[in-house]
Scaffold this motif. Structure first.
Motif, PDB file in Angstrom:
ATOM      1  N   ALA A 161       0.771  -1.225  -0.054  1.00 42.98           N
ATOM      2  CA  ALA A 161       0.009   0.281   0.047  1.00 42.98           C
ATOM      3  C   ALA A 161       0.817   1.265   0.097  1.00 42.98           C
ATOM      4  O   ALA A 161       0.757   1.960  -0.693  1.00 42.98           O
ATOM      5  N   SER A 162       1.522   1.219   0.642  1.00 44.51           N
ATOM      6  CA  SER A 162       3.023   2.617   1.108  1.00 44.51           C
ATOM      7  C   SER A 162       3.461   3.197  -0.261  1.00 44.51           C
ATOM      8  O   SER A 162       4.014   3.883  -0.434  1.00 44.51           O
ATOM      9  N   GLU A 163       3.500   2.202  -1.597  1.00 46.92           N
ATOM     10  CA  GLU A 163       4.295   2.147  -2.316  1.00 46.92           C
ATOM     11  C   GLU A 163       3.781   1.871  -3.250  1.00 46.92           C
ATOM     12  O   GLU A 163       3.407   2.796  -5.181  1.00 46.92           O
ATOM     13  N   ALA A 164       3.044   1.322  -3.921  1.00 49.87           N
ATOM     14  CA  ALA A 164       2.127   0.870  -5.227  1.00 49.87           C
ATOM     15  C   ALA A 164       1.854   1.862  -5.843  1.00 49.87           C
ATOM     16  O   ALA A 164       1.681   2.767  -7.519  1.00 49.87           O
ATOM     17  N   LEU A 165       1.044   1.831  -4.777  1.00 52.32           N
ATOM     18  CA  LEU A 165      -0.720   4.088  -6.351  1.00 52.32           C
ATOM     19  C   LEU A 165       0.763   4.722  -6.481  1.00 52.32           C
ATOM     20  O   LEU A 165       0.732   5.613  -6.843  1.00 52.32           O
ATOM     21  N   PRO A 166       1.793   4.939  -4.734  1.00 48.59           N
ATOM     22  CA  PRO A 166       2.818   5.937  -4.970  1.00 48.59           C
ATOM     23  C   PRO A 166       3.097   6.232  -6.359  1.00 48.59           C
ATOM     24  O   PRO A 166       3.556   7.710  -6.503  1.00 48.59           O
ATOM     25  N   TRP A 167       3.982   5.051  -6.480  1.00 45.38           N
ATOM     26  CA  TRP A 167       4.780   4.848  -7.583  1.00 45.38           C
ATOM     27  C   TRP A 167       3.766   4.745  -9.034  1.00 45.38           C
ATOM     28  O   TRP A 167       4.577   5.572  -9.714  1.00 45.38           O
ATOM     29  N   ALA A 168       3.344   4.584  -8.746  1.00 42.18           N
ATOM     30  CA  ALA A 168       2.619   4.714 -10.343  1.00 42.18           C
ATOM     31  C   ALA A 168       1.885   6.453 -10.549  1.00 42.18           C
ATOM     32  O   ALA A 168       1.817   6.643 -11.516  1.00 42.18           O
ATOM     33  N   SER A 169       1.617   6.254  -8.628  1.00 42.39           N
ATOM     34  CA  SER A 169       1.028   8.158  -8.733  1.00 42.39           C
ATOM     35  C   SER A 169       2.261   9.232  -9.317  1.00 42.39           C
ATOM     36  O   SER A 169       2.099   9.906 -10.445  1.00 42.39           O
ATOM     37  N   THR A 170       3.412   8.855  -8.776  1.00 45.04           N
ATOM     38  CA  THR A 170       4.396   9.364  -9.327  1.00 45.04           C
ATOM     39  C   THR A 170       4.625   8.946 -11.249  1.00 45.04           C
ATOM     40  O   THR A 170       5.307  10.575 -11.563  1.00 45.04           O
ATOM     41  N   MET A 171       4.972   7.944 -11.690  1.00 46.13           N
ATOM     42  CA  MET A 171       5.291   7.711 -13.486  1.00 46.13           C
ATOM     43  C   MET A 171       4.255   8.692 -13.778  1.00 46.13           C
ATOM     44  O   MET A 171       4.570   9.135 -15.027  1.00 46.13           O
ATOM     45  N   LEU A 172       2.945   8.283 -13.242  1.00 51.07           N
ATOM     46  CA  LEU A 172       1.318   9.347 -14.376  1.00 51.07           C
ATOM     47  C   LEU A 172       2.318  10.398 -14.629  1.00 51.07           C
ATOM     48  O   LEU A 172       1.909  11.172 -15.651  1.00 51.07           O
TER      49      LEU A 172
END
Length: 673
Positions: A161-172
């Motif tokens: 939870a702490s990395e999957a969406l945050p990293w996807a958001s960063t790449m977006l």
């Protein structure tokens, strides 16, 4: 000898399909003959995103007589095309074409090394596995050989939870940044809008593959490491989650006869010459020795290199080693080590019996322990992916220890050193078909402070592997093995060793679909530690400190990361808020300016797994004079018992006016996660 350096600020590399990739090249200006090339290939923008850091590497390599090149991946920076995903097959095919192009350049002698941290470390391994003839060696830093089991998407089969969406958001946000008009000319705006319209949301793809299937096997060189012929320098840090790959690469490549050497320091997800926590080292010098060995035809090949050098941290008071971790370098001449020891210690009741290694079958002792873990256990863990900032590091584990089931040893009569992967074996059952375990190995000092040494997790539906999970039969006991992140640590005499077990770990792990009780049965609980007897003959020599960075045209304003945890006792809601920023970078040569910020919030209401939510906000502003752009992304992920739900929004501004917006909605069924 130090060479004067000539910089080619932008060079176009043509691909077969007509797309052009953008690169920056550093050359030894006085070289009369072609030289070997060192290549870094990442999507973080050579002009501004990593420009200041790139200089510390590639200008130094050129000054030492190598040609060096930093290539922006397709669809990033000034490179044309679209970034379709992490480690997409197109990325690897492009890399092979880059290597062929390099070999044809008049300043390249046909031999190439790849270097990279994180993304660049990943694709260095992936390209090496394709056996291109130009690639003679790689330096892979903070990377992995297994994209499913050892990355920021899934941990032990649980969603991170702490990395999957945050990293996807960063790449977006990253993928929506514009190319530079000074490089690509008038078509920059058309290309920018094309990127924003066509870029996918990576989170939708990652959630569509909750098992270790063909999607994750692609790019996981653990599947078939035999293709790796290039020599591998594998570098990790004890505060970086990818450190286990160093040990696996030694395990995988040594029997194949592929030259491989491991280096693990105290640092986090950073290059070792910029290490935090320290001590930092002369990583440039380490790389040059590696390149000389495998790229220079007249290099000395006779020196015996140890299989592994690792930093062994000394036991010191908790919090006293924020800047540097005291310790020493230790060396393993061969792999596996000639005197390797694995000690299995009993877990009985609440006790960890360190001085009773197992010798055969175990019988049931003690009593059952039922875990109805508070969902909010884990806020003291720090970040899964740490960059060395204080806000991302773990704090005292005492409060979380008190809400977990603990197995604690007596005071150690002497120092105990461990080095390598550890694991625990437990007999467990649950009252629901989905449950997870989180384990923490801690060192407890006489004053009660609890230092996190390493962690591990297992989605119990993945107990027999990540490819074909099976629901739990409520009430049925299963013997499971929970791997812990590899570690090097010295427990001090008089301190205690503690293993903690909980059925939740937020915000690292997304909660199980519904409240669950997990029972720890008393039969045969084991902690497996890679004990390393102290041996002064295998202590390593001190390393040189980092070299001075080359003169830089970049002004960088740093912004400290923050982490705030709040608890509302009325609503029983916890919010963890974290901010991180690359700060502002200004290129004095042409005025190009970039400012980036990130914010993540993790919401959880105690007793209600369906209330879990992750919110991410990103901004990335890039400008030069009266050319001003800004990209913002907003992402939110929630769940029900049966689905993961994500909403993403992208907004772009030009000269202060909104010029583009797009939203995505994703709904994906939960697959035993």
């Amino acid at each position: 000898m130090s060479h004067p350096v000539r910089v080619l600020r932008n060079v176009w590399i043509p691909m077969r399909d007509g797309v052009r990739l953008s690169a920056r090249v550093w050359l030894p200006a006085d070289a009369a003959e072609p030289q070997p090339v060192v290549m870094e290939y990442i999507p973080y923008r050579k002009n501004d995103g990593t420009a200041a850091r790139d200089l510390t590497l590639h200008a130094a390599f050129a000054a030492a007589g190598y040609a060096a090149i930093r290539v922006d991946n397709r669809g990033s920076g000034d490179s044309e095309g679209i970034m379709l995903d992490e480690y997409h097959p197109t990325e690897q095919d492009d890399a092979l074409q880059i290597l062929q192009w390099l070999a044809a350049q008049p300043w390249c002698d046909g031999s190439v090394a790849m270097i990279g941290k994180s993304w660049g470390g990943f694709n260095g391994l992936q390209v090496a596995a394709l056996s291109p003839p130009q690639l003679k060696c790689i330096v892979t830093v903070c990377s992995t050989d297994d994209r499913y089991a050892d990355d920021v998407h899934y941990l032990g089969g649980s969603l991170v939870a702490s990395e999957a969406l945050p990293w996807a958001s960063t790449m977006l946000c990253y993928n929506a940044r514009p190319p530079d008009p000074d490089v690509v000319g008038p078509k920059w705006r058309e290309e920018w809008f094309r990127r924003m319209e066509l870029t996918p949301t990576y989170i939708a793809t990652w959630l569509a593959h909750q098992r270790r299937d063909a999607y994750w096997r692609h790019g996981s060189v653990i599947e078939d490491p035999s293709g790796i012929k290039a020599a591998v320098l594998a570098v990790g840090g004890w505060a970086d989650p990818y450190r286990g790959a160093v040990f696996r690469l030694l395990d995988e490549l040594t029997p194949l006869g592929t030259p491989v050497h491991g280096l693990i320091g105290p640092w986090a997800h950073t290059y070792p010459h910029q290490a935090a926590p320290g001590p930092a080292m002369d990583f440039i010098g380490e790389c040059l020795k590696w390149f000389d060995r495998f790229l220079r035809k007249n290099a000395d090949q006779d020196e015996e290199l140890p299989a592994l050098r690792a930093w062994m941290p000394d036991p010191v008071p908790f919090g006293s080693d924020a800047e540097e971790r005291p310790g020493r370098w230790v060396v393993e001449p061969t792999w596996p080590p000639e005197n390797a020891e694995r000690h299995d210690f009993r877990l009985i009741g609440r006790h960890l019996h360190l001085h009773e290694p197992t010798t055969g079958a175990l019988t049931a002792t003690g009593s059952e322990a039922v875990l109805r873990s508070p969902l909010a256990i884990g806020s003291a863990a720090g970040n899964v992916l740490q960059f060395g900032d204080l806000a991302g590091r773990p704090g005292d584990q005492g409060a979380d220890d008190g809400r977990s089931h603990t197995f604690t040893s007596g005071p150690l009569p002497e120092r105990l050193e461990i080095l390598g992967p550890a694991a625990a074996e437990l007999l467990v059952s649950a009252d629901r078909p989905c449950a997870q375990l989180a384990l923490r190995l801690c060192e407890v000092t006489p004053d009660g402070a609890s230092r996190l040494v390493t962690t591990g997790a297992l989605n119990l539906a993945h107990r027999d592997g990540h490819e074909h999970p099976e629901p739990l039969a409520p009430g049925t006991a299963y013997r499971v093995t929970v791997p812990l992140f590899a570690t090097g640590h010295a427990f001090g005499a008089g301190n205690r060793v503690r293993l903690t077990v909980s059925a939740s770990y937020w915000p690292w792990l997304w909660p199980s679909p519904e409240p669950v009780a997990v029972t720890l049965h008393p039969e045969g609980g084991l902690l497996r530690l890679p004990v390393r007897p102290a041996d002064p003959a295998r202590d390593g020599a001190p390393t040189d400190p980092p070299r001075a960075d080359p003169p830089s045209p970049f002004d960088v304003t740093d912004v400290p990361a923050t982490r705030v945890v709040t608890w509302d006792p009325v609503t029983r809601t916890q919010v963890v808020t974290m901010t991180f920023s690359d700060g502002t970078t200004v290129d004095r040569t042409d005025g190009l300016t970039r400012t980036e910020t990130e914010l993540n919030r993790f919401h959880l209401t105690e007793g209600d797994p369906e209330a879990a939510a992750v919110e991410c906000e990103r901004t990335d502003a890039i400008s030069r004079g009266d050319w001003q752009t800004e990209v913002r992304t907003f992402s939110r992920m929630t769940c029900t018992k049966t689905e993961f739900l994500v909403v993403d929004r992208l907004v772009a501004y030009e000269n202060g006016e909104e010029v583009f917006t797009k939203s995505w909605t994703t709904s994906v069924p939960r697959d035993l996660v």
